[in-house]
Design a protein around this motif. Structure first.
Motif, PDB file in Angstrom:
ATOM      1  N   GLY A 113       0.898  -1.137  -0.069  1.00  0.00           N
ATOM      2  CA  GLY A 113       0.067  -0.020  -0.006  1.00  0.00           C
ATOM      3  C   GLY A 113       0.703   1.342  -0.114  1.00  0.00           C
ATOM      4  N   LEU A 114       0.255   2.206  -0.522  1.00  0.00           N
ATOM      5  CA  LEU A 114       0.948   3.478  -0.656  1.00  0.00           C
ATOM      6  C   LEU A 114       1.465   4.273   0.714  1.00  0.00           C
ATOM      7  CD1 LEU A 114      -1.098   5.511  -3.199  1.00  0.00           C
ATOM      8  CD2 LEU A 114       1.095   4.692  -3.500  1.00  0.00           C
ATOM      9  N   ALA A 115       0.783   3.890   1.885  1.00  0.00           N
ATOM     10  CA  ALA A 115       1.222   4.264   3.365  1.00  0.00           C
ATOM     11  C   ALA A 115       2.315   3.581   3.674  1.00  0.00           C
ATOM     12  CB  ALA A 115      -0.072   3.854   4.317  1.00  0.00           C
ATOM     13  N   LYS A 116       2.538   2.366   3.246  1.00  0.00           N
ATOM     14  CA  LYS A 116       3.778   1.630   3.712  1.00  0.00           C
ATOM     15  C   LYS A 116       4.838   2.130   2.911  1.00  0.00           C
ATOM     16  CE  LYS A 116       3.958  -0.773   6.436  1.00  0.00           C
ATOM     17  NZ  LYS A 116       4.473  -0.694   7.770  1.00  0.00           N
ATOM     18  N   ARG A 117       4.583   2.308   1.616  1.00  0.00           N
ATOM     19  CA  ARG A 117       5.669   2.589   0.629  1.00  0.00           C
ATOM     20  C   ARG A 117       6.403   4.061   0.840  1.00  0.00           C
ATOM     21  NH1 ARG A 117       2.924   1.603  -5.056  1.00  0.00           N
ATOM     22  NH2 ARG A 117       4.996   2.527  -5.726  1.00  0.00           N
ATOM     23  N   PHE A 118       5.356   4.726   1.382  1.00  0.00           N
ATOM     24  CA  PHE A 118       5.954   6.265   1.347  1.00  0.00           C
ATOM     25  C   PHE A 118       5.901   6.565   2.914  1.00  0.00           C
ATOM     26  CE2 PHE A 118       4.185   6.067  -2.952  1.00  0.00           C
ATOM     27  CZ  PHE A 118       5.378   6.473  -3.494  1.00  0.00           C
ATOM     28  N   ASP A 119       5.884   5.634   3.958  1.00  0.00           N
ATOM     29  CA  ASP A 119       6.220   5.770   5.303  1.00  0.00           C
ATOM     30  C   ASP A 119       7.520   6.433   5.598  1.00  0.00           C
ATOM     31  OD1 ASP A 119       6.430   5.678   8.041  1.00  0.00           O
ATOM     32  OD2 ASP A 119       5.591   3.734   8.451  1.00  0.00           O
ATOM     33  N   TRP A 120       7.679   7.609   5.504  1.00  0.00           N
ATOM     34  CA  TRP A 120       8.678   8.402   5.564  1.00  0.00           C
ATOM     35  C   TRP A 120       9.702   8.085   7.018  1.00  0.00           C
ATOM     36  CZ3 TRP A 120      10.117  11.460   9.826  1.00  0.00           C
ATOM     37  CH2 TRP A 120       8.971  11.862  10.566  1.00  0.00           C
ATOM     38  N   PHE A 121       8.953   7.945   8.177  1.00  0.00           N
ATOM     39  CA  PHE A 121       9.562   7.568   9.408  1.00  0.00           C
ATOM     40  C   PHE A 121      10.268   6.138   9.266  1.00  0.00           C
ATOM     41  CE2 PHE A 121       9.764   6.230  13.844  1.00  0.00           C
ATOM     42  CZ  PHE A 121      10.127   7.415  14.395  1.00  0.00           C
ATOM     43  N   ARG A 122       9.644   5.167   8.811  1.00  0.00           N
ATOM     44  CA  ARG A 122      10.054   3.950   8.537  1.00  0.00           C
ATOM     45  C   ARG A 122      11.407   3.887   7.740  1.00  0.00           C
ATOM     46  NH1 ARG A 122       8.991  -0.587   4.757  1.00  0.00           N
ATOM     47  NH2 ARG A 122       9.350  -2.670   5.968  1.00  0.00           N
ATOM     48  N   GLU A 123      11.314   4.481   6.368  1.00  0.00           N
ATOM     49  CA  GLU A 123      12.239   4.435   5.765  1.00  0.00           C
ATOM     50  C   GLU A 123      13.613   5.347   5.891  1.00  0.00           C
ATOM     51  OE1 GLU A 123      12.511   2.415   3.150  1.00  0.00           O
ATOM     52  OE2 GLU A 123      10.525   1.574   3.592  1.00  0.00           O
ATOM     53  N   LEU A 124      13.096   6.665   6.540  1.00  0.00           N
ATOM     54  CA  LEU A 124      14.412   7.337   6.782  1.00  0.00           C
ATOM     55  C   LEU A 124      14.945   7.082   8.107  1.00  0.00           C
ATOM     56  CD1 LEU A 124      13.148  10.720   4.999  1.00  0.00           C
ATOM     57  CD2 LEU A 124      14.801   8.836   4.296  1.00  0.00           C
ATOM     58  N   VAL A 125      14.102   7.173   9.091  1.00  0.00           N
ATOM     59  CA  VAL A 125      14.564   7.287  10.697  1.00  0.00           C
ATOM     60  C   VAL A 125      14.765   5.967  11.012  1.00  0.00           C
ATOM     61  CG1 VAL A 125      13.677   7.698  13.248  1.00  0.00           C
ATOM     62  CG2 VAL A 125      13.196   9.055  11.115  1.00  0.00           C
ATOM     63  N   LEU A 126      13.990   4.921  10.743  1.00  0.00           N
ATOM     64  CA  LEU A 126      14.223   3.333  11.321  1.00  0.00           C
ATOM     65  C   LEU A 126      15.320   2.843  10.664  1.00  0.00           C
ATOM     66  CD1 LEU A 126      10.628   1.996  12.173  1.00  0.00           C
ATOM     67  CD2 LEU A 126      12.463   3.211  13.788  1.00  0.00           C
ATOM     68  N   PHE A 127      15.287   2.921   8.992  1.00  0.00           N
ATOM     69  CA  PHE A 127      16.186   1.980   8.236  1.00  0.00           C
ATOM     70  C   PHE A 127      17.423   2.851   7.840  1.00  0.00           C
ATOM     71  CE2 PHE A 127      12.493  -0.508   6.277  1.00  0.00           C
ATOM     72  CZ  PHE A 127      12.437  -1.310   7.459  1.00  0.00           C
ATOM     73  N   ARG A 128      17.578   4.187   7.926  1.00  0.00           N
ATOM     74  CA  ARG A 128      18.566   5.100   7.379  1.00  0.00           C
ATOM     75  C   ARG A 128      19.271   5.800   8.458  1.00  0.00           C
ATOM     76  NH1 ARG A 128      15.323   4.044   3.170  1.00  0.00           N
ATOM     77  NH2 ARG A 128      16.357   3.541   1.230  1.00  0.00           N
ATOM     78  N   LEU A 129      18.722   6.018   9.775  1.00  0.00           N
ATOM     79  CA  LEU A 129      19.231   6.785  10.865  1.00  0.00           C
ATOM     80  C   LEU A 129      19.467   5.979  11.934  1.00  0.00           C
ATOM     81  CD1 LEU A 129      19.851   9.555  12.262  1.00  0.00           C
ATOM     82  CD2 LEU A 129      17.484   9.637  13.010  1.00  0.00           C
ATOM     83  N   PHE A 130      18.395   5.311  12.644  1.00  0.00           N
ATOM     84  CA  PHE A 130      18.854   4.314  13.790  1.00  0.00           C
ATOM     85  C   PHE A 130      19.779   3.578  13.852  1.00  0.00           C
ATOM     86  CE2 PHE A 130      14.355   4.856  16.361  1.00  0.00           C
ATOM     87  CZ  PHE A 130      14.845   6.326  16.304  1.00  0.00           C
ATOM     88  N   PRO A 131      20.298   2.762  12.733  1.00  0.00           N
ATOM     89  CA  PRO A 131      20.895   1.555  12.604  1.00  0.00           C
ATOM     90  C   PRO A 131      22.583   2.047  12.670  1.00  0.00           C
ATOM     91  CG  PRO A 131      19.368   1.165  10.950  1.00  0.00           C
ATOM     92  CD  PRO A 131      19.367   2.639  11.383  1.00  0.00           C
ATOM     93  N   TYR A 132      22.911   3.335  12.569  1.00  0.00           N
ATOM     94  CA  TYR A 132      24.114   4.163  12.285  1.00  0.00           C
ATOM     95  C   TYR A 132      24.409   5.282  13.207  1.00  0.00           C
ATOM     96  CZ  TYR A 132      22.950   1.879   7.677  1.00  0.00           C
ATOM     97  OH  TYR A 132      22.841   0.898   6.850  1.00  0.00           O
ATOM     98  N   ALA A 133      25.232   4.775  14.149  1.00  0.00           N
ATOM     99  CA  ALA A 133      25.550   5.496  15.301  1.00  0.00           C
ATOM    100  C   ALA A 133      26.160   6.995  14.856  1.00  0.00           C
ATOM    101  CB  ALA A 133      26.914   4.981  16.009  1.00  0.00           C
ATOM    102  N   ASN A 134      27.042   7.152  13.972  1.00  0.00           N
ATOM    103  CA  ASN A 134      27.377   8.676  13.515  1.00  0.00           C
ATOM    104  C   ASN A 134      26.128   9.298  13.356  1.00  0.00           C
ATOM    105  OD1 ASN A 134      30.120   7.977  14.333  1.00  0.00           O
ATOM    106  ND2 ASN A 134      30.685   7.320  12.088  1.00  0.00           N
ATOM    107  N   ARG A 135      25.240   8.803  12.339  1.00  0.00           N
ATOM    108  CA  ARG A 135      24.249   9.661  11.785  1.00  0.00           C
ATOM    109  C   ARG A 135      23.344  10.080  12.985  1.00  0.00           C
ATOM    110  NH1 ARG A 135      22.407   5.879   6.805  1.00  0.00           N
ATOM    111  NH2 ARG A 135      24.308   5.845   5.574  1.00  0.00           N
ATOM    112  N   ILE A 136      23.048   8.997  13.991  1.00  0.00           N
ATOM    113  CA  ILE A 136      22.432   9.381  15.181  1.00  0.00           C
ATOM    114  C   ILE A 136      23.065  10.725  15.875  1.00  0.00           C
ATOM    115  CG2 ILE A 136      21.626   8.707  17.402  1.00  0.00           C
ATOM    116  CD1 ILE A 136      21.281   5.838  16.394  1.00  0.00           C
ATOM    117  N   ARG A 137      24.229  10.649  15.960  1.00  0.00           N
ATOM    118  CA  ARG A 137      25.087  11.478  16.681  1.00  0.00           C
ATOM    119  C   ARG A 137      24.793  12.852  15.837  1.00  0.00           C
ATOM    120  NH1 ARG A 137      28.854   7.626  19.055  1.00  0.00           N
ATOM    121  NH2 ARG A 137      29.730   7.458  17.195  1.00  0.00           N
ATOM    122  N   LEU A 138      24.898  13.064  14.691  1.00  0.00           N
ATOM    123  CA  LEU A 138      24.886  13.998  13.852  1.00  0.00           C
ATOM    124  C   LEU A 138      23.216  14.795  13.996  1.00  0.00           C
ATOM    125  CD1 LEU A 138      26.154  15.975  11.798  1.00  0.00           C
ATOM    126  CD2 LEU A 138      25.199  14.382   9.945  1.00  0.00           C
ATOM    127  N   ALA A 139      22.461  13.779  14.183  1.00  0.00           N
ATOM    128  CA  ALA A 139      20.964  14.269  14.119  1.00  0.00           C
ATOM    129  C   ALA A 139      20.760  14.862  15.511  1.00  0.00           C
ATOM    130  CB  ALA A 139      20.234  13.004  13.830  1.00  0.00           C
TER     131      ALA A 139
END
Length: 441
Positions: A113-139
């Motif tokens: 569904g569109l809601a899942k495919r365009f879930d910015w929090f899931r795609e950007l925060v969960l998958f591209r921010l949280f798993p990377y310590a340096n990115r978390i520190r920067l954020a």
């Protein structure tokens, strides 16, 4: 149950997300109901569909093709914290985690569904921010700036964070006060005194970004207990964030990177100091069935929680007195998923001067559960209030927990209720005792 109702493992789909689960796992449940009193959501809501027995029944009905997954059923299943307290309570040995986790994974992966495919929090925060310590520190840099200037605390006291909607508002309030993280972790630290063991240390992502001071405490404790410590380069997130958010392939990539980073020959254990990471690492060998499964299983067999390892090694007792009353909260993925319950208590019991009081309902989740407190804030709030009420009943001034999520969740509630409590990891307290530093108010 006749065989014509048993689903084929090759038939998993959006219509039947339970079809990929071994049907014998459903049959382990004899519906005795002893799990219900251990389940946080059932305890709070009293709804059979919000307890383990009811959820297993729903998943089994879907597996047999008797029912289709609808929004009402999905709501009951999504409300599960996957804390696995039911596994501890179950006399039949039901592996509930091996039911709910692949079921959810199939649901998430089949949701186009569109809601899942365009879930910015899931795609950007969960998958591209949280798993990377340096990115978390920067954020977190703007938040740390606001804390230094007193703006964060002011906004928190005035309730301004409640104006930030949804998961982002929940996430920003979890950030604790700034703590000196210490310098970057080295690749090797030698044992103090006679060497008793040679271990490798797992660093993780959120733990490294927000609890590096606890990493340093853990490393010093290991050194005091005669451990040479290797900290391999190339390791990263354990994969739990991806796996529980419905990205099995992303989790597998992270898992394989960790397996490749650790040289298992010549080490006695891989040490992890946060329960959620430890549970994921210990289950590398069961999540994916491919040509690398045996390597993952060999890796998993080496993983030990820090409390578990020190207890097995035989703790060298610290001598510094900590004149305080503490209570210990059992992190779900340590007590229930890893079955490590007594070791932390035995270790803490060796700190001179410390009075450890048992926490009522310690087996109930605090509501953190990975990203549960971001996705199910109402239930998470009910659970953390219940948890803090139980903490206050003990009269303790220190709350101890062996998991990053628990520490953040409990810490936020303590701050918001303005309670005079110190929230810390057991290794932080043990390290203070070894260094004879006492506890600063």
């Amino acid at each position: 149950m006749s065989s014509n109702h048993e689903p084929s493992k090759s038939q998993a789909s959006a219509a039947n997300p339970a079809a990929s689960i071994g049907f014998e796992l459903f049959l382990d449940c004899v519906h005795c109901g002893l799990c219900t009193s251990a389940c946080p959501t059932y305890t709070e809501l009293g709804d059979e569909n919000d307890g383990p027995r009811g959820r297993i029944y729903l998943m089994r009905q879907i597996a047999e093709g008797r029912m289709e997954l609808d929004e009402s059923m999905r709501r009951h299943l999504d409300r599960c914290l996957d804390c696995r307290a039911c596994e501890t309570a179950c006399p039949s040995g039901v592996h509930y985690g091996r039911l709910i986790e692949p079921f959810r994974l199939a649901v998430e992966e089949s949701d186009k569904g569109l809601a899942k495919r365009f879930d910015w929090f899931r795609e950007l925060v969960l998958f591209r921010l949280f798993p990377y310590a340096n990115r978390i520190r920067l954020a977190m840099a703007p938040v740390r700036w606001a804390q230094r200037w007193g703006l964060y605390g002011l906004a928190e006291r005035l309730g301004l964070f409640r104006l930030i909607p949804g998961r982002l508002g929940q996430m920003i309030t979890l950030v604790g006060p700034p703590v000196d993280p210490g310098k970057k972790l080295p690749s090797f630290l030698p044992a103090v005194g006679r060497r008793r063991a040679r271990v490798a240390f797992f660093v993780g992502c959120v733990a490294e970004a927000m609890f590096r001071h606890t990493h340093w405490a853990t490393l010093r404790v290991l050194q005091e207990n005669g451990c040479d410590i290797l900290i391999p380069q190339g390791q990263g997130c354990c994969g739990a964030i991806h796996y529980h958010a419905g990205s099995s392939e992303g989790a597998r990539r992270l898992a394989d990177a960790n397996v490749a980073a650790f040289e298992l020959d010549g080490i006695d254990a891989i040490i992890v100091n946060h329960a959620g990471c430890g549970a994921m690492l210990k289950e590398y060998g069961i999540h994916w069935h491919d040509e690398r499964q045996s390597a993952r299983a060999r890796f998993a067999a080496k993983v030990r929680d820090i409390n578990e390892f020190l207890d097995q090694l035989g703790l060298i007792p610290p001598t510094g007195r900590i004149e305080a009353v503490a209570t210990y909260h059992d992190a779900c993925h340590l007590a229930h998923a890893q079955k490590v319950r007594d070791a932390p208590r035995r270790i803490l019991g060796q700190i001179p001067g410390l009075e450890l009081r048992e926490l009522p309902e310690t087996e109930l989740c605090c509501g953190s559960a990975g990203t549960y407190n971001l996705n199910q804030p109402e239930m998470a709030q009910r659970l953390i209030r219940r948890k803090l009420d139980n903490v206050l009943r003990t009269g303790a001034t220190i709350v101890l927990a062996s998991n990053a999520g628990c520490l953040l969740q409990i810490g936020r509630e303590v701050r918001q209720q303005r309670r005079p409590l110190t929230v810390m990891h057991p290794m932080d307290l043990l390290d203070l005792s070894y260094r004879g530093m006492g506890l600063r108010p």
